[in-house]
Enzyme design. Structure first.
Site, PDB file in Angstrom:
ATOM      1  CB  CYS A  63      -0.924   0.026   1.221  1.00 54.66           C
ATOM      2  SG  CYS A  63      -1.851  -1.483   1.510  1.00 54.66           S
ATOM      3  CG  HIS A 124      -1.592   3.480   4.544  1.00 55.44           C
ATOM      4  ND1 HIS A 124      -1.523   2.242   3.946  1.00 55.44           N
ATOM      5  CD2 HIS A 124      -1.054   3.339   5.786  1.00 55.44           C
ATOM      6  CE1 HIS A 124      -0.969   1.370   4.786  1.00 55.44           C
ATOM      7  NE2 HIS A 124      -0.684   2.015   5.911  1.00 55.44           N
ATOM      8  CG  HIS A 211      -7.237  -3.328   2.931  1.00 58.01           C
ATOM      9  ND1 HIS A 211      -7.341  -3.715   4.244  1.00 58.01           N
ATOM     10  CD2 HIS A 211      -5.916  -3.095   2.712  1.00 58.01           C
ATOM     11  CE1 HIS A 211      -6.139  -3.716   4.802  1.00 58.01           C
ATOM     12  NE2 HIS A 211      -5.256  -3.357   3.890  1.00 58.01           N
ATOM     13  CG  ASP A 278      -3.286  -0.259  -2.873  1.00 55.51           C
ATOM     14  OD1 ASP A 278      -3.749  -1.311  -3.347  1.00 55.51           O
ATOM     15  OD2 ASP A 278      -3.302  -0.008  -1.654  1.00 55.51           O
ATOM     16  CG  ASN A 279      -1.131  -3.507  -3.075  1.00 53.45           C
ATOM     17  OD1 ASN A 279      -1.012  -2.616  -2.244  1.00 53.45           O
ATOM     18  ND2 ASN A 279      -2.013  -4.494  -2.924  1.00 53.45           N
TER      19      ASN A 279
END
Length: 451
Positions: A63, A124, A211, A278-279
């Site tokens: 993240c 984050h 998530h 994000d990934n």
């Protein structure tokens, strides 16, 4: 080919980021339907009406580092905070682990170029009082500061409430995905109704879906039970594939509401909407045909969906194998806005503006990654990928082997050697990984509440 953007009014921009979404979780990337029907009809529609990339990457398989790259248009390794994989709740109050307010960012450069800016969703990148979205170029912020929170209580991994309006922490009832959508639609409405004047706007929509904890809109009772069990709430417990797909569908519905708001105000034609993750995906994700996932520099950890929609410029039905990274899209948005890099912070990302005008555009350059976890390193150049995991070197020809099963290191030793040399030269140009940098899947015991 569509009309050139040169001389045209600068577009509004909506940059949407999902969290831990797998490469093939969306219907337009081959994903399966849920028990309730298509998982992502709105995003599938955006892809059909715009541009879909098949070889796009995140800057990191986890993240926070990807978000550093998104914010700076630079390799995340240049900043100390990005060496944490990811930034954990237990670092709250740390004045080193975050995005320095002094560093130029995508929103600060856009703001300085005349854009109104807002982030609705996950940050984050460090905690107040040292870091926050409002200190890095956003004029408005609503969402959690940490990596993952419960969708109903909005509490993080340590049990602490984590929902913010600007730099004020306060409660608001509701399912988090819907709250992020509502805040985003409200921002569009206000910008369209005169709050922006003649200025274009940049809206970041950073969903926490899909998530963990895996909770759909209908799971509030389950949420209340889970928060009583500090282990069950998080990464390795709970959830199922149907709940996961419903979470993606809730996000997709929200994106549809944002698009309807743009259309309602006559803004959709001149608004660039970009969607990504994000990934790579996690426990319930579909990454087919890729292997690996979050935390890995295999394709499943870093190759992610990229969709761009801008009717004024992007032709419908476009598909491109052009490799790109998160930071390239940051550079693209800044170029479209006419912004320039600060001389002390040149961009590593390269603008993809020509690709928006012509899906046949192609450009080749090396892409590099490194990861504390298992001593991973990777490089892609053209169809070839160099990968090191646990001290073992691999060479893959991705055009024939997207699943990274045939290690050609001994077949093409000269090619492998050249790529290793190129990776090491690039790595030498980056700050070294600090010895005190930590790596964690999502949380460790010091993130958990003590009893």
């Amino acid at each position: 080919m569509r009309a050139s953007t040169t001389g045209a009014r600068r577009p509004n921009m909506v940059f949407i980021v999902a969290d831990d979404l797998g490469y093939a979780d969306l219907g337009c990337y081959g994903g399966r339907d849920g028990t309730f029907g298509p998982v992502s009809p709105e995003l599938d529609r955006l892809a059909a009406q715009g541009l879909r990339l098949t070889q796009g990457y995140s800057n990191s398989p986890v993240c926070s580092p990807t978000r550093f790259a998104l914010m700076t248009a630079r390799y995340q390794y240049r900043l100390r905070g990005a060496a944490e994989e990811p930034i954990r709740t237990s670092t709250r109050g740390n004045d080193q682990l975050g995005l320095p307010p002094s560093h130029p960012t995508l929103p600060s450069l856009l703001r300085d170029a005349g854009y109104r800016t807002a982030l609705m969703g996950k940050w984050h990148l460090g905690y107040p009082p040292h870091f926050s979205p409002l200190r890095s170029g956003y004029e408005e912020f609503f969402g959690p500061m940490s990596g993952g929170v419960d969708y109903f209580t909005h509490c993080g991994a340590n049990g602490q409430h984590d929902l913010w309006f600007g730099e004020e922490e306060k409660s608001q009832p509701g399912y988090l995905t819907d709250l992020i959508t509502d805040a985003s639609v409200d921002f569009v409405d206000r910008m369209a109704e005169g709050a922006r004047g003649d200025a274009p706007f940049f809206l970041s929509v950073h969903y926490t879906a899909p998530h963990w904890p895996w909770e759909s809109r209908d799971d509030e009772a389950v949420s209340r039970e889970l928060v009583e069990n500090r282990q069950a709430l998080y990464h390795l417990h709970g959830g199922n594939i149907d709940t996961y797909r419903r979470m993606i569908h809730h996000m997709d519905e929200g994106i549809g509401q944002i698009m309807r708001a743009l259309e309602r105000h006559g803004l959709a034609e001149d608004t660039l909407v970009v969607f990504t993750s994000d990934n790579g995906g996690e426990r319930f994700s579909d990454n087919w045909p890729l292997v690996g996932g979050k935390m890995d520099l295999t394709e499943g950890g870093i190759r992610v969906p990229w969709i761009a929609h801008w009717p004024r410029v992007i032709a419908a039905g476009g598909e491109s194998p052009q490799p790109c990274m998160t930071m390239d899209w940051s550079a693209t948005l800044l170029a479209l806005a006419g912004a320039s890099a600060h001389p002390d912070y040149p961009w590593d990302g390269q603008s993809l503006e020509p690709l928006l005008r012509d899906a046949a555009f192609s450009a080749e350059r090396p892409q590099f990654w490194r990861m504390n976890h298992r001593g991973q390193r990777a490089m892609r150049l053209g169809d070839w990928k160099y990968l090191r995991v646990d001290g073992i070197d691999y060479l893959f020809h991705l055009a024939a082997d997207e699943r990274e099963r045939a290690n050609l290191a001994k077949v093409f030793p000269d090619r492998l050697g050249a790529m290793i040399t190129q990776w090491e030269a690039w790595n030498a140009s980056m700050p070294a990984i600090p010895g005190d940098a930590t790596v964690s899947l999502c949380f460790t015991e010091d993130d958990m509440p003590q009893r």
